[in-house]
Design a protein around this motif. Structure first.
Motif, PDB file in Angstrom:
ATOM      1  N   ASP A  16       0.835  -1.205   0.000  1.00 42.84           N
ATOM      2  CA  ASP A  16       0.000   0.000   0.000  1.00 42.84           C
ATOM      3  C   ASP A  16       0.872   1.259   0.000  1.00 42.84           C
ATOM      4  O   ASP A  16       2.103   1.196   0.099  1.00 42.84           O
ATOM      5  N   LYS A  17       0.192   2.389  -0.124  1.00 42.67           N
ATOM      6  CA  LYS A  17       0.888   3.676  -0.240  1.00 42.67           C
ATOM      7  C   LYS A  17       1.800   3.952   0.956  1.00 42.67           C
ATOM      8  O   LYS A  17       2.920   4.419   0.788  1.00 42.67           O
ATOM      9  N   GLU A  18       1.312   3.628   2.152  1.00 39.99           N
ATOM     10  CA  GLU A  18       2.080   3.943   3.369  1.00 39.99           C
ATOM     11  C   GLU A  18       3.429   3.229   3.337  1.00 39.99           C
ATOM     12  O   GLU A  18       4.467   3.823   3.602  1.00 39.99           O
ATOM     13  N   LEU A  19       3.392   1.936   2.987  1.00 40.44           N
ATOM     14  CA  LEU A  19       4.629   1.152   2.943  1.00 40.44           C
ATOM     15  C   LEU A  19       5.608   1.767   1.934  1.00 40.44           C
ATOM     16  O   LEU A  19       6.779   1.982   2.230  1.00 40.44           O
ATOM     17  N   ILE A  20       5.103   2.051   0.729  1.00 36.44           N
ATOM     18  CA  ILE A  20       6.008   2.524  -0.319  1.00 36.44           C
ATOM     19  C   ILE A  20       6.506   3.948  -0.013  1.00 36.44           C
ATOM     20  O   ILE A  20       7.671   4.279  -0.285  1.00 36.44           O
TER      21      ILE A  20
ATOM     22  N   LEU B 158      -1.638   3.076  -5.769  1.00 37.98           N
ATOM     23  CA  LEU B 158      -0.187   2.924  -5.598  1.00 37.98           C
ATOM     24  C   LEU B 158       0.572   3.608  -6.731  1.00 37.98           C
ATOM     25  O   LEU B 158       1.640   4.203  -6.512  1.00 37.98           O
ATOM     26  N   LYS B 159       0.014   3.557  -7.936  1.00 39.12           N
ATOM     27  CA  LYS B 159       0.702   4.184  -9.074  1.00 39.12           C
ATOM     28  C   LYS B 159       0.866   5.692  -8.852  1.00 39.12           C
ATOM     29  O   LYS B 159       1.776   6.307  -9.394  1.00 39.12           O
ATOM     30  N   THR B 160      -0.030   6.287  -8.048  1.00 41.18           N
ATOM     31  CA  THR B 160       0.023   7.750  -7.874  1.00 41.18           C
ATOM     32  C   THR B 160       1.329   8.210  -7.227  1.00 41.18           C
ATOM     33  O   THR B 160       1.711   9.356  -7.382  1.00 41.18           O
ATOM     34  N   ILE B 161       2.011   7.316  -6.487  1.00 44.89           N
ATOM     35  CA  ILE B 161       3.247   7.749  -5.820  1.00 44.89           C
ATOM     36  C   ILE B 161       4.487   7.117  -6.446  1.00 44.89           C
ATOM     37  O   ILE B 161       5.578   7.182  -5.892  1.00 44.89           O
ATOM     38  N   CYS B 162       4.318   6.457  -7.603  1.00 42.65           N
ATOM     39  CA  CYS B 162       5.460   5.851  -8.298  1.00 42.65           C
ATOM     40  C   CYS B 162       5.867   6.730  -9.482  1.00 42.65           C
ATOM     41  O   CYS B 162       5.091   7.547  -9.949  1.00 42.65           O
ATOM     42  N   ASP B 163       7.096   6.514  -9.965  1.00 48.10           N
ATOM     43  CA  ASP B 163       7.603   7.380 -11.036  1.00 48.10           C
ATOM     44  C   ASP B 163       7.276   6.849 -12.427  1.00 48.10           C
ATOM     45  O   ASP B 163       6.892   7.611 -13.305  1.00 48.10           O
ATOM     46  N   VAL B 164       7.468   5.559 -12.630  1.00 44.64           N
ATOM     47  CA  VAL B 164       7.304   4.973 -13.967  1.00 44.64           C
ATOM     48  C   VAL B 164       6.623   3.613 -13.840  1.00 44.64           C
ATOM     49  O   VAL B 164       6.932   2.848 -12.932  1.00 44.64           O
TER      50      VAL B 164
END
Ligand code: 13P
Ligand code: SF4
Length: 307
Positions: free
Chosen positions: A95-99, A121-127
Motif C-alpha cells: 500500500d501507499k504507506e509502505l512505499i 499505488l501508481k500515484t506515488i510511483c515514477d514509472v
C-alpha cells in the motif's frame, strides 16, 4: 437469459455492438470469453488497445488493476469490470504507506511500478512497466538506482538484464507463478525431452534461468506459434497452454505445473459479461480526479520511455 454458450455469445455480440462497448479480455480468460472479445492480449497490449479504441465504453474481462488502467487512460469513458470480485493478490500486496516509507529511505531511487498495482499505488510511483516492456523501460530510465515494486521475481529478471543498474527489490510477487519450482520444470523436461520451456518472468529466478525463453503472455504465445519445436512446456497461467493448443492443433502444449491456475482470472464467466452489459452486474470503475491525474503521470512516463 439465453441457455447455451453459443446463444449467450450471440446475445453479447449484439448488445455490445448496439451499445458501442469494446470488450477487452486478458489472455488468461476462458476460450468462450476470448471469442466474444473485441481484443484479447497481455496487460500491455490491452492498455495500448484501450487508449486507441474509439468506443463509448469498455468492459474488462480480467482483474481490477486492468480495468483501472483502462479508466486512467480513458477517464472520460465508462469502464466496467465484468466481475467485481476479480482482484489480483499481487496488485494489492503493497500500500501507499509502505512505499512512501521505503521511498523516504531511498530518496534518490526512481520508483518503478509493475502495471499489476492499484491505481492508488501508481500515484506515488515514477514509472510504470509491464512484463513485456520492463527491461526496455528500466534501461531507458535516466537513473542507475531503481526501486522495483511489487514483483521481486520480475525485478530480479530485469536487474540481470541490466547489470549496470542497482535494482532494489521488495518481497512481493504473483503467488501463482512463484509457486512453480525447479523440480517440476526438471520433471517436465524428462517427460517431454524435445519440448521448449517458455516461462513468464513472474516465475522464480531458478525457474527463469532453466527456461529456453522468458517473456510476457503475448511473448510466450508468439514464441510458441513461430517456434520450430513440436512440443512446448508453458510456464504461465494454464489457459495459455489451452489457447495455444486450439490455435496450433499440430503442436503439443503442456502446462509447466498444475499450480498455474489463477482463481481470480477464472472468476469471470459469460453470464457475468452478459449481466454487466445489461446493467445487472459488473462494476463501473470510479477513481477520483486526483488519482486519475497522478496515476496517469506514472503510465505516461512509461509511454514516453517507449513502452
Ligand atoms: P502479462 O499480461 O503482462 O503477461 O502479465 C501476466 C499476469 O499475471 C497478468 O495478471
Ligand atoms: Fe495476479 Fe498472478 Fe493472477 Fe496475474 S496470475 S492476476 S499476477 S495473481
Amino acid at each position: 437469459m439465453p441457455q447455451t454458450i453459443a446463444q449467450m455469445q450471440e446475445e453479447i455480440l449484439r448488445i455490445k455492438r448496439e451499445q458501442d462497448v469494446c470488450v477487452l479480455a486478458h489472455s488468461y480468460q476462458a476460450r468462450e470469453i476470448v471469442e466474444i472479445a473485441d481484443f484479447a492480449g497481455d496487460s500491455y497490449a490491452l492498455s495500448v488497445h484501450a487508449a486507441k479504441a474509439p468506443n463509448r465504453a469498455f468492459l474488462m474481462c480480467g482483474v481490477r488493476f486492468m480495468a483501472e488502467t483502462v479508466k486512467i487512460l480513458s477517464p472520460e469513458k465508462r469502464v466496467i469490470l465484468a466481475n467485481p470480485a476479480a482482484g489480483c493478490p499481487m496488485a494489492e500486496q503493497m500500500d501507499k504507506e509502505l512505499i512512501l516509507a521505503v521511498k523516504a529511505q531511498y530518496p534518490d531511487y526512481t520508483v518503478v511500478a509493475y502495471i499489476n498495482t492499484t491505481a492508488e499505488l501508481k500515484t506515488i510511483c515514477d514509472v510504470c512497466v509491464t512484463s513485456s516492456s520492463a527491461v526496455q523501460i528500466v534501461r531507458a530510465i535516466d537513473n542507475n538506482k531503481i526501486l522495483f515494486i511489487p514483483d521481486c521475481n520480475l525485478g530480479d529478471y530485469v536487474a540481470r538484464q541490466i547489470p549496470g543498474k542497482t535494482v532494489k527489490l521488495l518481497q512481493g510477487g504473483c503467488p501463482i507463478h512463484a509457486a512453480v519450482n525447479l523440480g517440476e520444470l526438471e520433471a517436465m523436461r524428462l517427460a517431454h525431452p524435445g519440448a521448449a520451456v517458455l516461462v513468464h518472468p513472474e516465475c522464480t529466478p531458478d525457474v527463469v534461468a532453466a527456461a529456453d525463453y522468458v517473456g510476457s503472455t503475448s511473448g510466450i504465445m508468439e514464441r510458441a506459434k513461430s517456434g520450430g519445436e513440436g512440443e512446448y512446456i508453458i510456464g504461465t497461467e494454464m489457459s495459455i497452454a489451452e489457447h495455444l493448443q486450439y490455435i496450433c492443433p499440430n503442436k503439443r502444449f503442456y502446462p509447466l505445473s498444475k499450480k498455474l491456475l489463477c482463481p481470480n482470472m477464472k472468476l469471470t464467466t459469460l453470464p457475468d459479461v452478459l449481466n454487466a452489459l445489461t446493467g445487472g452486474g459488473g462494476e463501473e470503475i470510479c477513481l477520483s480526479g486526483e488519482t486519475l491525474r497522478d496515476a496517469r503521470r506514472c503510465i505516461d512516463a512509461m509511454i514516453a520511455l517507449g513502452g
